[in-house]
Design an enzyme around this catalytic site. Sequence first.
Site, PDB file in Angstrom:
ATOM      1  N   HIS A   1      11.330  48.397  49.878  1.00  0.00           N
ATOM      2  CA  HIS A   1      11.589  48.881  51.240  1.00  0.00           C
ATOM      3  C   HIS A   1      11.095  50.321  51.404  1.00  0.00           C
ATOM      4  O   HIS A   1      10.528  50.692  52.429  1.00  0.00           O
ATOM      5  CB  HIS A   1      13.091  48.841  51.536  1.00  0.00           C
ATOM      6  CG  HIS A   1      13.641  47.457  51.701  1.00  0.00           C
ATOM      7  ND1 HIS A   1      13.035  46.493  52.485  1.00  0.00           N
ATOM      8  CD2 HIS A   1      14.757  46.865  51.208  1.00  0.00           C
ATOM      9  CE1 HIS A   1      13.764  45.381  52.455  1.00  0.00           C
ATOM     10  NE2 HIS A   1      14.802  45.573  51.676  1.00  0.00           N
TER      11      HIS A   1
ATOM     12  N   HIS B   1       7.272  50.550  51.538  1.00  0.00           N
ATOM     13  CA  HIS B   1       6.886  50.012  52.847  1.00  0.00           C
ATOM     14  C   HIS B   1       6.998  51.106  53.915  1.00  0.00           C
ATOM     15  O   HIS B   1       6.086  51.326  54.717  1.00  0.00           O
ATOM     16  CB  HIS B   1       7.807  48.825  53.177  1.00  0.00           C
ATOM     17  CG  HIS B   1       7.417  48.043  54.396  1.00  0.00           C
ATOM     18  ND1 HIS B   1       8.162  47.002  54.869  1.00  0.00           N
ATOM     19  CD2 HIS B   1       6.364  48.145  55.245  1.00  0.00           C
ATOM     20  CE1 HIS B   1       7.587  46.490  55.948  1.00  0.00           C
ATOM     21  NE2 HIS B   1       6.491  47.176  56.195  1.00  0.00           N
TER      22      HIS B   1
ATOM     23  N   HIS C   1      13.596  45.760  44.322  1.00  0.00           N
ATOM     24  CA  HIS C   1      13.736  45.302  45.709  1.00  0.00           C
ATOM     25  C   HIS C   1      13.830  46.487  46.680  1.00  0.00           C
ATOM     26  O   HIS C   1      13.068  46.595  47.647  1.00  0.00           O
ATOM     27  CB  HIS C   1      14.984  44.418  45.810  1.00  0.00           C
ATOM     28  CG  HIS C   1      15.285  43.901  47.187  1.00  0.00           C
ATOM     29  ND1 HIS C   1      15.067  42.595  47.538  1.00  0.00           N
ATOM     30  CD2 HIS C   1      15.787  44.505  48.297  1.00  0.00           C
ATOM     31  CE1 HIS C   1      15.415  42.415  48.805  1.00  0.00           C
ATOM     32  NE2 HIS C   1      15.859  43.559  49.286  1.00  0.00           N
ATOM     33  N   GLU C   2      14.755  47.398  46.397  1.00  0.00           N
ATOM     34  CA  GLU C   2      14.999  48.498  47.345  1.00  0.00           C
ATOM     35  C   GLU C   2      13.835  49.484  47.377  1.00  0.00           C
ATOM     36  O   GLU C   2      13.511  50.030  48.433  1.00  0.00           O
ATOM     37  CB  GLU C   2      16.311  49.210  47.016  1.00  0.00           C
ATOM     38  CG  GLU C   2      17.552  48.332  47.158  1.00  0.00           C
ATOM     39  CD  GLU C   2      17.728  47.733  48.551  1.00  0.00           C
ATOM     40  OE1 GLU C   2      17.268  48.347  49.541  1.00  0.00           O
ATOM     41  OE2 GLU C   2      18.303  46.635  48.652  1.00  0.00           O
TER      42      GLU C   2
HETATM   43 ZN   LIG Z   1      16.209  44.039  51.361  1.00  0.00          ZN
END
Ligand SMILES: [Zn+2]
Length: 623
Positions: A416, A419, A412-413
């Site tokens: 980020h 991105h 998940h992290e």
């Molecule tokens: Zn998040």
Amino acid sequence: MLHTDRRGILVLAAVMPFAASSLPALAQAASGTAAGDWDLSDIYPDWAAWDAARKGVLDALPRLAAYKGHLGDGAEAMAKAMVDMSDVTKTAVRVYVYSSLSADADVRVAENQERRGQSADMFTALSEATSWTSPEILALGKDRVEGFIAENATLKTRFAFGLRDTLRGAEHTLDTAGEAIMASAGAPLAGPSDVRGQLVASDIPRPTVTLSDGTEMRLDDQGYTLARGTANRDDRKKVFAEFWDSYAAFSNSLGAAYASKIKGDVFRAKTRNYPNTLAFALDGPNIPEGVYRTLVDETNKGLPQLHRYFDLRRRILGLPDIGYYDIYPPLVSLGRKFNLDEMRTITLQALAPLGPEYVGLLTEATTKKWMDPRPRPGKTSGAYMNGSIYDVHPYLLLNLGEDYDGLSTYAHEWGHAIHTLLSKKQNPYETYSYATFIAEIASTVNEVFLSRYMMERAKTKEEKLFYLGQQLENARGTFYRQTMFAEFELKAHELAENGEGLSGRKFAEVYMDLLRRYHGPNMILPDNVAHEWSYISHFFRGTPYYVFQYATSISAGTWFAKSILDGGKAEREAFISVLKAGGSDYPVEILRKKAGLDMTKPDVYRGFVATMSDTMDQIEALL
Ligand SMILES: [Zn+2]
């Protein structure tokens, strides 16, 4: 920013000089030393360099203030002022983040708390020195500003989006005196959140329960999250009864605090000339109200699938009936552990469908010292990626356990972080920072790919049930529950907007109606769970209507994952181009233009519900 019961605190800086009023990272509490596994010397070699940079920002402020009244001197004069303000802001963010990351690495180091305080003060001073910019741009008017943009390449490539965004806010921006009053109102408007914080942290007496194995547990909020999934049903019933009674006993005070928060929201919306609080809240990132309304409508149409999940859960757990206290124990437990190397290898393989550019960036990034992965005494809790420093790579603060949840947080992290890297490739500093609405899509896509990858490789029936069960729990917690919260917020604000009375009793009534509708006729709901609304700290702070973005993100993330797996290169490139777009446009527009995904239409939410239904078919086939 993490908020309610989701992870993934994303910290973004204000990037436009004329929007510099919001401090980056203030959402996080806690502070500390340059400890940790990451290498902060990529930001500054030492505290002396940090302090020199901080003083450099402060020294620049009189120069920035002196641009006041000169933005209209011409396109070149405007560009010069904007570039100067932007560059100083960029440095200020770097100063802030260095102190903030250091503070979070060890909250026990008082000097680092103080340094973060100094950074915050620096930001306030910067904000004051540049607060005149929005009113001045608005005073110039659309025609002159557009004329300047057409005339000057720097304005066109770096500042056009921000300038037009400022102009868009014309009818909601007050005169200089009005804006000063609104700025001063910020502290008293934060009162309800402070009041709730005190009640929850200290005034509400917390019960201690003895579980069937003799363990004693104090049921503060953290104790509750640990105890609510316990395997023994009588223990769970006891935990729920005691914990929610403790909130119920303070229903009047918590209700008064929330009523006050809502009235503050109504005040802000009215003063800024919005028809209601929802229009006010969605206007910042320019999200059409249709996104909110369609999400709520479609989630309601999808409730039979949620009810089916509860019945499936009842059967797998072998229960005669199902109650609100039966939601948290896992359907099956997975003993498997993952070390950091395995997390990296699995994540890279699971994300292979995202293509060579994405995987290449992730492969390289994960060899660097950008991440502080493990819990450690003194380290702040939770998980976040901080990509706010434009000229330096992102940093990740994690507290990974060795279970699947740790692996999933890792994926998940890093979503980020990649991105951020992709956005930087294509955007100048002024437009690289993306909206929350899109940020959580990038991270959710990774979770979806990871879960599918693990499921495909699961060897035993129990393993398969575990991963499928995780997908269902995600759907419940991130899609249905957050939309239920969204409905609650809307209903509570509408009561105020219609002049109806607000109280803890009224909020509990509204919440209980929602619980009944969302959880279906077969769910046993003890009376005191009606007070759960007051447990959600997010309702009490900042701009309202935030949490619906978790539900839109998991819907869009699932949509992208499916389109990439069903499609091919074109679908993958569309997703990458959404990430690369950064903050160059409004989030709903980016999704529509780059990927043909219309978040105001029902399809994306229907697709999500269909995927959930499919997951349950797979489980039924295994039973
Ligand atoms: Zn998040």
